[in-house]
Write a protein that holds these residues in place. Structure first.
Motif, short mmCIF file in Angstrom:
data_model
loop_
_atom_site.label_atom_id
_atom_site.label_comp_id
_atom_site.label_asym_id
_atom_site.label_seq_id
_atom_site.Cartn_x
_atom_site.Cartn_y
_atom_site.Cartn_z
N VAL A 24 13.63 -33.04 57.24
CA VAL A 24 13.04 -34.36 57.01
C VAL A 24 12.71 -34.44 55.53
O VAL A 24 11.96 -33.62 55.00
N TRP A 25 13.28 -35.41 54.86
CA TRP A 25 13.12 -35.51 53.41
C TRP A 25 11.82 -36.22 53.06
O TRP A 25 11.37 -37.11 53.77
N ALA A 26 11.26 -35.82 51.94
CA ALA A 26 10.11 -36.52 51.37
C ALA A 26 10.38 -36.72 49.89
O ALA A 26 11.00 -35.87 49.24
N ASP A 27 9.92 -37.83 49.34
CA ASP A 27 10.10 -38.08 47.92
C ASP A 27 9.16 -37.18 47.11
O ASP A 27 8.26 -36.53 47.67
N VAL A 28 9.37 -37.13 45.82
CA VAL A 28 8.64 -36.20 44.96
C VAL A 28 7.86 -36.96 43.89
O VAL A 28 8.06 -38.15 43.67
N ASP A 29 6.97 -36.24 43.23
CA ASP A 29 6.20 -36.81 42.13
C ASP A 29 7.11 -37.08 40.94
O ASP A 29 7.91 -36.21 40.56
N PRO A 30 7.03 -38.24 40.31
CA PRO A 30 7.94 -38.56 39.21
C PRO A 30 7.69 -37.74 37.95
O PRO A 30 8.56 -37.67 37.07
N ASP A 31 6.51 -37.12 37.84
CA ASP A 31 6.20 -36.33 36.65
C ASP A 31 6.54 -34.86 36.81
O ASP A 31 7.16 -34.25 35.94
N THR A 32 6.11 -34.26 37.93
CA THR A 32 6.33 -32.83 38.13
C THR A 32 7.57 -32.53 38.95
O THR A 32 8.01 -31.38 39.01
N PHE A 33 8.14 -33.53 39.62
CA PHE A 33 9.32 -33.40 40.48
C PHE A 33 9.03 -32.61 41.76
O PHE A 33 9.96 -32.19 42.45
N ASN A 34 7.77 -32.39 42.08
CA ASN A 34 7.39 -31.59 43.25
C ASN A 34 6.86 -32.46 44.38
O ASN A 34 6.44 -33.61 44.17
N LEU A 35 6.84 -31.90 45.59
CA LEU A 35 6.24 -32.58 46.74
C LEU A 35 4.77 -32.88 46.48
O LEU A 35 4.08 -32.12 45.81
#
Length: 380
Positions: free
Chosen positions: A105-116
């Motif tokens: 199940v995919w989740a989007d990431v933080d635009p700054d750190t690229f992490n969950l």
């Protein structure tokens, strides 16, 4: 000025030459002893890595992908169970989920750190969710404290993918610090040669503070057996060979220095590229140190590919990690995830560009790389 040697994304040869005497001696010892499988260096490295990370148990295995699979097997995840992973990551994170009959199940990431983030994970939780796999991408930890709270409240396991962030330190709100890979239920890492702690072939490891879970990991990695020929569980054959453990045993004491060298190289890039319009240098997370497995820029607009071509023409390798979000990969595409489902991840796939980064970076070489990046934007 650029040096005569070609610029490389990762310079493993120069690092080896710096450590050559100790590495050669350790490998020679394995050859003389003939203990190629589960030899003394394997056992010692497991102990040394556990001490370095301040974790109860380390179990080595054949590679980082195996580490992820072993973690899910040891947690007794069953076909149909859902495992939440970032939409912006390397395929291995999702690959083992599919191989075990689980549901990614995919989740989007933080635009700054690229992490969950906990918020993005919360948005995709269902009653079938059993585990979360935060990927500590490019060298710094996901914000683990909110994820731990979320997992605890919902009875979920956390498997940390720390293949790119070994040596990174996460700080909790109360000031407590933990090493990447030792925060969740199980941490997984890779010793692929280009990793911050890399061997000269394939290798991986799992970390846990749960003694019982650590024993299950050891059993699953060894054909499901605790006692030879008595198979308690369905397992696999996944071993770190002794020659690779010998290399890692030499390199491990140098890991803090490796991190420092990468951080210094990143600081130089920051100085030269920090104020270039149209370009964003890596953001440092407030709660984590960054060990810069990659130095990854965000290129605004539609200029990323043109910048990559410009650098290649100047003899500078630059890589796109990653060009396609997981929900758009042909093998993992599903109707419920059309284009636009995870806008941050999809945008990052169009924007990110990683510059050469390794422990042997030459300042003059870096200055040349930065000058060529600046040259591109000045010509726009």
């Amino acid at each position: 000025m650029i040096t005569q040697a070609p610029i490389q994304m990762v310079d493993l040869k120069t690092q080896y030459l710096r450590l050559k005497t100790d590495i050669d001696e350790a490998m020679q010892q394995v050859l003389l002893n003939g203990d190629f499988i589960n030899g003394s260096f394997v056992r010692q490295f497991q102990q040394d890595l556990a001490a370095f990370l301040d974790v109860e148990r380390v179990v080595t295995c054949a590679n980082g992908t195996d580490a992820l699979q072993l973690a899910m097997m040891a947690l007794d995840l069953k076909p149909g169970d859902e495992v939440i992973v970032p939409a912006f990551t390397y395929v291995a994170t999702a690959e083992v989920i599919a191989l075990l009959g689980l549901t990614p199940v995919w989740a989007d990431v933080d635009p700054d750190t690229f992490n969950l983030t906990a918020e993005n994970v919360q948005a995709v939780l269902t009653p079938r969710t059993k585990a979360i796999v935060p990927v500590h991408l490019f060298g710094q930890c996901a914000d683990m404290e909110p994820l731990l709270h979320l997992a605890s409240a919902n009875g979920l396991a956390i498997i940390e993918d720390t293949a790119q962030a070994i040596g990174s330190i996460y700080r909790f709100a109360d000031g407590t610090e933990r090493m990447a890979g030792t925060i969740g239920d199980i941490g997984c890492t890779s010793f692929f040669p280009s990793k911050n702690l890399g061997c000269y072939g394939d290798g991986g490891a799992l970390m846990t503070n749960d003694t019982g879970l650590g024993e299950r990991l050891r059993i699953v990695a060894n054909h499901g057996q605790r006692q030879k020929y008595i198979h308690e569980r369905v397992g696999v054959n996944s071993r770190l060979d002794t020659l690779q453990a010998a290399v890692l045993s030499v390199k491990l004491p140098h890991l803090p220095d490796f991190s420092r060298r990468r951080q210094e190289a990143a600081a130089r890039y920051d100085e030269w590229l920090g104020n270039v319009p149209g370009l964003r240098i890596p953001v440092r997370a407030a709660a984590s140190t960054h060990v810069f497995h990659q130095y990854t820029l965000k290129v605004e607009g539609d200029q990323r590919d043109a910048l990559k071509s410009h650098l290649q023409q100047a003899g500078i390798p630059a890589m796109v990690y990653y060009p396609m979000a997981m929900h758009q990969q042909p093998a993992y595409r599903r109707d419920e995830y059309p284009a636009g489902s995870f806008p941050v991840s999809e945008a990052l796939c169009r924007q990110v560009l990683s510059l050469p980064m390794h422990t042997e970076m030459d300042e003059a070489e870096q200055e040349y790389i930065a000058a060529k990046v600046i040259e591109f934007f000045n010509a726009e």
